[in-house]
Write an enzyme that holds these catalytic residues in place. Structure first.
Site, PDB file in Angstrom:
ATOM      1  N   ASP A   1      44.267  32.624  45.468  1.00 16.23           N
ATOM      2  CA  ASP A   1      44.935  33.121  46.677  1.00 16.23           C
ATOM      3  C   ASP A   1      44.292  32.609  47.960  1.00 16.23           C
ATOM      4  O   ASP A   1      44.695  32.992  49.059  1.00 16.23           O
ATOM      5  CB  ASP A   1      44.921  34.666  46.698  1.00 16.23           C
TER       6      ASP A   1
ATOM      7  N   ARG B   1      40.071  38.893  44.959  1.00 14.88           N
ATOM      8  CA  ARG B   1      39.970  38.047  46.148  1.00 14.88           C
ATOM      9  C   ARG B   1      38.599  38.132  46.829  1.00 14.88           C
ATOM     10  O   ARG B   1      38.373  37.435  47.841  1.00 14.88           O
ATOM     11  CB  ARG B   1      41.098  38.396  47.144  1.00 14.88           C
TER      12      ARG B   1
ATOM     13  N   ARG C   1      46.756  47.523  52.455  1.00 18.59           N
ATOM     14  CA  ARG C   1      45.542  46.721  52.322  1.00 18.59           C
ATOM     15  C   ARG C   1      44.466  47.154  53.321  1.00 18.59           C
ATOM     16  O   ARG C   1      43.488  47.783  52.929  1.00 18.59           O
ATOM     17  CB  ARG C   1      45.869  45.236  52.497  1.00 18.59           C
TER      18      ARG C   1
ATOM     19  N   HIS D   1      51.485  43.522  53.980  1.00 15.98           N
ATOM     20  CA  HIS D   1      50.654  43.085  55.109  1.00 15.98           C
ATOM     21  C   HIS D   1      51.532  43.117  56.360  1.00 15.98           C
ATOM     22  O   HIS D   1      52.722  42.793  56.278  1.00 15.98           O
ATOM     23  CB  HIS D   1      50.192  41.626  54.928  1.00 15.98           C
TER      24      HIS D   1
ATOM     25  N   CYS E   1      50.997  33.449  56.288  1.00 15.71           N
ATOM     26  CA  CYS E   1      49.901  33.700  55.354  1.00 15.71           C
ATOM     27  C   CYS E   1      49.026  32.464  55.170  1.00 15.71           C
ATOM     28  O   CYS E   1      47.825  32.573  54.954  1.00 15.71           O
ATOM     29  CB  CYS E   1      50.438  34.107  53.980  1.00 15.71           C
TER      30      CYS E   1
HETATM   31  N1  ARG Z   1      48.632  37.036  46.713  1.00  9.15           N
HETATM   32  C1  ARG Z   1      48.097  37.365  47.990  1.00  9.15           C
HETATM   33  C2  ARG Z   1      47.753  38.847  48.043  1.00  9.15           C
HETATM   34  O1  ARG Z   1      48.503  39.620  47.522  1.00  9.15           O
HETATM   35  C3  ARG Z   1      49.074  37.015  49.066  1.00  9.15           C
HETATM   36  C4  ARG Z   1      48.526  37.174  50.452  1.00  9.15           C
HETATM   37  C5  ARG Z   1      49.536  36.866  51.506  1.00  9.15           C
HETATM   38  N2  ARG Z   1      48.939  36.759  52.767  1.00  9.15           N
HETATM   39  C6  ARG Z   1      49.401  37.317  53.919  1.00  9.15           C
HETATM   40  N3  ARG Z   1      48.798  37.016  55.027  1.00  9.15           N
HETATM   41  N4  ARG Z   1      50.374  38.174  53.902  1.00  9.15           N
HETATM   42  O2  ARG Z   1      46.738  39.245  48.575  1.00  9.15           O
END
Ligand code: ARG
Length: 269
Positions: free
Chosen positions: A69, A94, A139, A168, A262
């Site tokens: 990611d 991550r 998040r 996000h 992203c």
């Molecule tokens: N697979 C990543 C996650 O779920 C995607 C992140 C996408 N990034 C963003 N800035 N929205 O964390």
């Protein structure tokens, strides 16, 4: 029609060399879907060239094997006014990205500051003129907003996200210029919608069809708005508001739940 003006920007991007969908931490990620890394790289390169053709500075960050990611560079942190906050990720998958992004910041003369609470960088922290819009709900921890406000010395407006597909802030809201945004109202709580209406009476409200292709995950220089190609209704709205939409297909990277914004970490002056 309002006159729009482009400002030269500074972006950092991480190539999807090691991109894959190896785990599912958002509703877009389907581990049974196959990912074509070659095509992801081509699409990402097109995005990079698009920024360069618009006259922006694009730096690249070295991707790290085993961090699929990492291509979503926006999540690496927040860089503004010479200050740098490095991400503290919500999911352990991550975690390793924090060190990689902190190292890049240090090499560029920043002193990356860590937060006690979870923050996913520009995924949830968006600069609009002199204020910072900060998402929470999925998040970034609401408590990190205050930490970040004091690190970067900017007033923070907290916005609550309520739909897991828009986990996000940058999946539900685009910053178009220092006083204009576009957003998808159903992604926000009633209270946050009221705040947005109040702060941005001229905001563009985007429809389901465009939000559903992650259309709001776009990057604007004040005039040119680079957005997911499939978000054609949103592109029309932008045109009518005096912006210049530029569609880029990032369908391969959508499989990880991310698109244009992203993949773009903006280094704000
Ligand atoms: N697979 C990543 C996650 O779920 C995607 C992140 C996408 N990034 C963003 N800035 N929205 O964390």
């Amino acid at each position: 029609m309002t006159f729009r003006r482009a400002r030269r920007r500074h972006y950092a991007m991480t190539a999807p060399t090691f991109f894959a969908v190896e785990y599912a931490i958002n509703p877009w990620m389907d581990m049974s879907a196959s990912v074509d890394t070659h095509s992801a790289l081509n699409q990402w390169e097109t995005l990079r060239q698009t920024y360069k053709e618009l006259g922006h500075t694009v730096e690249t960050i070295e991707p790290v094997a085993g961090l699929p990611d990492m291509v979503y560079a926006a999540n690496g942190g927040l860089l503004v006014g010479g200050k740098a906050v490095v991400a503290k990720f919500a999911y352990p998958q991550r975690d390793g990205e924090s060190a990689a992004y902190a190292e890049w910041m240090t090499r560029h003369g920043y002193q990356p500051v860590e937060t006690r609470h979870t923050n996913e960088g520009q995924g949830d922290l968006l600069v609009v003129g002199s204020i910072l819009l900060a998402g929470h709900g999925f998040r970034t921890d609401r408590r990190a907003h205050d930490e970040i406000a004091s690190i970067v010395g900017m007033p923070v407006v907290s916005l609550e996200l309520v739909d897991p597909r828009f986990y996000h802030l940058d999946t539900a809201l685009t910053v178009l210029d220092d006083s204009t945004v576009a957003y998808y109202p159903p992604a926000f709580s009633d209270a946050s919608r009221a705040i947005l209406r109040d702060l941005f009476p001229d905001a563009i409200e985007v429809a389901d069809a465009d939000a559903d292709v992650l259309g709001l995950n776009a990057v604007s220089d004040g005039l040119n708005v680079v957005l997911p190609a499939a978000a054609t209704g949103y592109a029309d709205q932008l045109r009518r508001a005096g912006f210049r939409p530029i569609g880029v297909d990032l369908s391969e990277l959508l499989k990880g739940g991310g698109s244009i914004k992203c993949c773009t970490l903006e280094v704000h002056p």
